[in-house]
Design a protein around this motif. Sequence first.
Motif, PDB file in Angstrom:
ATOM      1  N   GLY A   1      20.658 -20.410   3.926  1.00  0.00           N
ATOM      2  CA  GLY A   1      21.647 -20.740   4.823  1.00  0.00           C
ATOM      3  C   GLY A   1      22.248 -19.459   5.570  1.00  0.00           C
ATOM      4  N   TYR A   2      21.479 -18.422   5.609  1.00  0.00           N
ATOM      5  CA  TYR A   2      22.003 -17.263   6.185  1.00  0.00           C
ATOM      6  C   TYR A   2      21.239 -16.841   7.538  1.00  0.00           C
ATOM      7  N   ASN A   3      21.796 -16.441   8.463  1.00  0.00           N
ATOM      8  CA  ASN A   3      21.294 -16.384   9.605  1.00  0.00           C
ATOM      9  C   ASN A   3      21.052 -14.839   9.963  1.00  0.00           C
ATOM     10  N   ILE A   4      19.884 -14.257   9.518  1.00  0.00           N
ATOM     11  CA  ILE A   4      19.594 -12.799   9.649  1.00  0.00           C
ATOM     12  C   ILE A   4      18.131 -12.884  10.432  1.00  0.00           C
ATOM     13  N   PRO A   5      18.239 -12.781  11.582  1.00  0.00           N
ATOM     14  CA  PRO A   5      17.023 -12.659  12.559  1.00  0.00           C
ATOM     15  C   PRO A   5      16.403 -11.292  12.242  1.00  0.00           C
ATOM     16  N   LEU A   6      14.960 -11.357  12.242  1.00  0.00           N
ATOM     17  CA  LEU A   6      14.031 -10.460  11.937  1.00  0.00           C
ATOM     18  C   LEU A   6      14.378  -8.977  12.968  1.00  0.00           C
ATOM     19  N   GLY A   7      14.265  -9.149  14.072  1.00  0.00           N
ATOM     20  CA  GLY A   7      14.545  -8.186  15.129  1.00  0.00           C
ATOM     21  C   GLY A   7      16.021  -7.747  14.902  1.00  0.00           C
ATOM     22  N   GLU A   8      16.783  -8.151  14.554  1.00  0.00           N
ATOM     23  CA  GLU A   8      18.146  -7.675  14.606  1.00  0.00           C
ATOM     24  C   GLU A   8      18.202  -6.908  13.008  1.00  0.00           C
ATOM     25  N   LEU A   9      17.539  -7.336  12.161  1.00  0.00           N
ATOM     26  CA  LEU A   9      17.468  -6.543  10.855  1.00  0.00           C
ATOM     27  C   LEU A   9      16.747  -5.250  11.124  1.00  0.00           C
ATOM     28  N   ALA A  10      15.652  -5.354  11.705  1.00  0.00           N
ATOM     29  CA  ALA A  10      14.714  -4.187  11.984  1.00  0.00           C
ATOM     30  C   ALA A  10      15.298  -3.145  12.736  1.00  0.00           C
ATOM     31  N   ASP A  11      16.466  -3.558  13.681  1.00  0.00           N
ATOM     32  CA  ASP A  11      17.149  -2.663  14.654  1.00  0.00           C
ATOM     33  C   ASP A  11      18.309  -2.182  13.876  1.00  0.00           C
ATOM     34  N   LEU A  12      18.594  -2.783  12.886  1.00  0.00           N
ATOM     35  CA  LEU A  12      20.093  -2.450  12.299  1.00  0.00           C
ATOM     36  C   LEU A  12      20.178  -0.881  11.859  1.00  0.00           C
ATOM     37  N   GLY A  13      19.225  -0.395  11.273  1.00  0.00           N
ATOM     38  CA  GLY A  13      19.225   0.821  10.527  1.00  0.00           C
ATOM     39  C   GLY A  13      19.315   1.653  11.893  1.00  0.00           C
ATOM     40  N   ASP A  14      18.566   1.747  13.044  1.00  0.00           N
ATOM     41  CA  ASP A  14      18.433   2.502  13.868  1.00  0.00           C
ATOM     42  C   ASP A  14      19.526   2.731  14.702  1.00  0.00           C
ATOM     43  N   GLU A  15      20.260   1.546  14.721  1.00  0.00           N
ATOM     44  CA  GLU A  15      21.288   1.235  15.430  1.00  0.00           C
ATOM     45  C   GLU A  15      22.639   2.091  14.877  1.00  0.00           C
ATOM     46  N   PHE A  16      22.519   1.889  13.609  1.00  0.00           N
ATOM     47  CA  PHE A  16      23.621   2.799  12.873  1.00  0.00           C
ATOM     48  C   PHE A  16      23.489   4.140  12.705  1.00  0.00           C
ATOM     49  N   CYS A  17      22.444   4.460  12.654  1.00  0.00           N
ATOM     50  CA  CYS A  17      22.135   6.131  12.883  1.00  0.00           C
ATOM     51  C   CYS A  17      22.300   6.468  14.194  1.00  0.00           C
ATOM     52  N   ASP A  18      21.917   6.037  15.235  1.00  0.00           N
ATOM     53  CA  ASP A  18      22.402   6.267  16.663  1.00  0.00           C
ATOM     54  C   ASP A  18      23.964   6.459  16.981  1.00  0.00           C
ATOM     55  N   THR A  19      24.640   5.694  16.353  1.00  0.00           N
ATOM     56  CA  THR A  19      26.014   5.377  16.377  1.00  0.00           C
ATOM     57  C   THR A  19      26.464   6.755  15.756  1.00  0.00           C
ATOM     58  N   MET A  20      26.147   6.974  14.557  1.00  0.00           N
ATOM     59  CA  MET A  20      26.652   8.102  13.774  1.00  0.00           C
ATOM     60  C   MET A  20      26.133   9.370  14.606  1.00  0.00           C
ATOM     61  N   LEU A  21      24.872   9.461  15.165  1.00  0.00           N
ATOM     62  CA  LEU A  21      24.914  10.877  15.733  1.00  0.00           C
ATOM     63  C   LEU A  21      25.572  10.772  17.102  1.00  0.00           C
ATOM     64  N   ARG A  22      25.663   9.895  17.898  1.00  0.00           N
ATOM     65  CA  ARG A  22      26.643   9.914  18.985  1.00  0.00           C
ATOM     66  C   ARG A  22      28.122  10.052  18.392  1.00  0.00           C
ATOM     67  N   SER A  23      28.569  10.063  17.441  1.00  0.00           N
ATOM     68  CA  SER A  23      29.890  10.513  16.934  1.00  0.00           C
ATOM     69  C   SER A  23      30.258  11.718  16.831  1.00  0.00           C
ATOM     70  N   GLN A  24      29.033  12.538  16.516  1.00  0.00           N
ATOM     71  CA  GLN A  24      29.397  13.770  16.223  1.00  0.00           C
ATOM     72  C   GLN A  24      29.589  14.638  17.793  1.00  0.00           C
ATOM     73  N   ASN A  25      30.431  15.535  17.575  1.00  0.00           N
ATOM     74  CA  ASN A  25      30.809  16.524  18.729  1.00  0.00           C
ATOM     75  C   ASN A  25      29.495  16.950  19.298  1.00  0.00           C
ATOM     76  N   GLY A  26      28.957  16.819  20.400  1.00  0.00           N
ATOM     77  CA  GLY A  26      27.768  17.483  21.003  1.00  0.00           C
ATOM     78  C   GLY A  26      26.466  16.835  20.555  1.00  0.00           C
ATOM     79  N   GLY A  27      26.664  15.594  19.675  1.00  0.00           N
ATOM     80  CA  GLY A  27      25.543  14.908  19.192  1.00  0.00           C
ATOM     81  C   GLY A  27      24.765  15.593  18.118  1.00  0.00           C
ATOM     82  N   GLY A  28      24.220  14.932  17.336  1.00  0.00           N
ATOM     83  CA  GLY A  28      23.596  15.471  16.219  1.00  0.00           C
ATOM     84  C   GLY A  28      22.074  15.688  16.456  1.00  0.00           C
ATOM     85  N   GLU A  29      21.604  16.550  15.727  1.00  0.00           N
ATOM     86  CA  GLU A  29      20.196  16.841  16.080  1.00  0.00           C
ATOM     87  C   GLU A  29      19.150  16.543  15.116  1.00  0.00           C
TER      88      GLU A  29
END
Length: 90
Positions: A44-72
């Motif tokens: 009964g849980y709605n966890i689409p494959l595409g969203e699950l696959a993208d979740l980790g990358d999206e989180f990392c991208d957000t963390m990198l953008r949150s750093q001054n000047g962006g992360g390397e």
Amino acid sequence: MIQDELTRLQEHAKHDEALKAELKATRTSKDYYKDFCDVAKKHGYNIPLGELADLGDEFCDTMLRSQNGGGEHTFDVWSDFLGMFFDAIG
């Protein structure tokens, strides 16, 4: 939102040994992201494959953008949301 569904599933699996075992069994399958999503849907849980696959990358991208000047560098450990999910359910 997929994060909410994963949290709900995680809490359910912590208290349901059969569900936990079924989810953990997906880790050894050839296509374990798809199989994980199939088990979640069956319960009964709605966890689409595409969203699950993208979740980790999206989180990392957000963390990198949150750093001054962006992360390397990327954060490989944070991009494995299923690994962290399984760690949390024990």
